[in-house]
Write a protein that holds these residues in place. Structure first.
Motif, PDB file in Angstrom:
ATOM      1  N   LEU A  15       8.814   0.329  -4.713  1.00 33.29           N
ATOM      2  CA  LEU A  15       8.529  -1.011  -4.191  1.00 33.29           C
ATOM      3  C   LEU A  15       7.970  -1.923  -5.279  1.00 33.29           C
ATOM      4  CD1 LEU A  15       7.067  -0.116  -0.682  1.00 33.29           C
ATOM      5  CD2 LEU A  15       9.362  -0.979  -1.215  1.00 33.29           C
ATOM      6  N   VAL A  58       1.425  -1.327   2.255  1.00 35.42           N
ATOM      7  CA  VAL A  58       2.668  -2.101   2.327  1.00 35.42           C
ATOM      8  C   VAL A  58       2.619  -3.014   3.539  1.00 35.42           C
ATOM      9  CG1 VAL A  58       4.059  -0.330   1.170  1.00 35.42           C
ATOM     10  CG2 VAL A  58       3.959  -0.370   3.656  1.00 35.42           C
ATOM     11  N   TYR A  69      10.141  -3.490   3.798  1.00 37.50           N
ATOM     12  CA  TYR A  69       8.813  -3.176   3.273  1.00 37.50           C
ATOM     13  C   TYR A  69       8.608  -3.796   1.899  1.00 37.50           C
ATOM     14  CZ  TYR A  69       8.751   0.386   6.918  1.00 37.50           C
ATOM     15  OH  TYR A  69       8.784   1.030   8.121  1.00 37.50           O
ATOM     16  N   PRO A  71       5.165  -4.294  -1.177  1.00 39.14           N
ATOM     17  CA  PRO A  71       3.771  -3.947  -1.485  1.00 39.14           C
ATOM     18  C   PRO A  71       2.807  -5.015  -0.966  1.00 39.14           C
ATOM     19  CG  PRO A  71       5.145  -3.842  -3.455  1.00 39.14           C
ATOM     20  CD  PRO A  71       5.975  -4.471  -2.375  1.00 39.14           C
TER      21      PRO A  71
END
Length: 137
Positions: A15, A58, A69, A71
């Protein structure tokens, strides 16, 4: 802040390394596909992302029928928070800071000096949203 397990860290790295692009998030499938060298079930990756959402690591939002999703904070903010928590583990925060300062390279010391000089300069700046100020100066 929560320390991450090996799989959680691998998912967060995917991510953090992702190009934010339009929408800014990644689906479970995209994360699973990006976990190079790991043969993980879709449901395993989905569970890890769900747990990371529960821990506040997240943020997720609906993207059609799936979740997307991203961070909640940058990798740097996460590491900085871990460093602050590590300072709280010992008896003397000052002693730990001195030991740390003596262990950094010359280039790292220059970065720290510049950051300290910048933070000491008066300015009308806003504090970043992911900055955690739990210390008293």
């Amino acid at each position: 802040m929560t320390r991450l397990g090996d799989l959680e860290r691998a998912v967060m790295d995917v991510l953090w390394d992702a190009d934010p692009g339009p929408g800014g998030g990644r689906t479970v499938r995209e994360v699973a596909d990006a976990l190079d060298g790991r043969e993980l079930a879709y449901t395993t990756v989905m569970t890890v992302l769900d747990r990371l959402a529960g821990k506040g690591m997240v943020q997720r939002e609906r993207s059609g029928r799936a979740w997307s999703y991203r961070p909640a904070a940058s990798r740097e903010a996460h590491i900085a928070q871990l460093m602050l928590e590590a300072l709280d583990l010992g008896g003397s925060r000052d002693a730990a800071l001195v030991r740390f300062a003596r262990s950094v390279t010359g280039t790292e010391a220059e970065v720290l000096r510049a950051a300290l000089a910048d933070s000491a300069a008066p300015a009308d700046r806003t504090v970043p949203a992911n900055f955690v100020a739990d210390r008293q100066d």
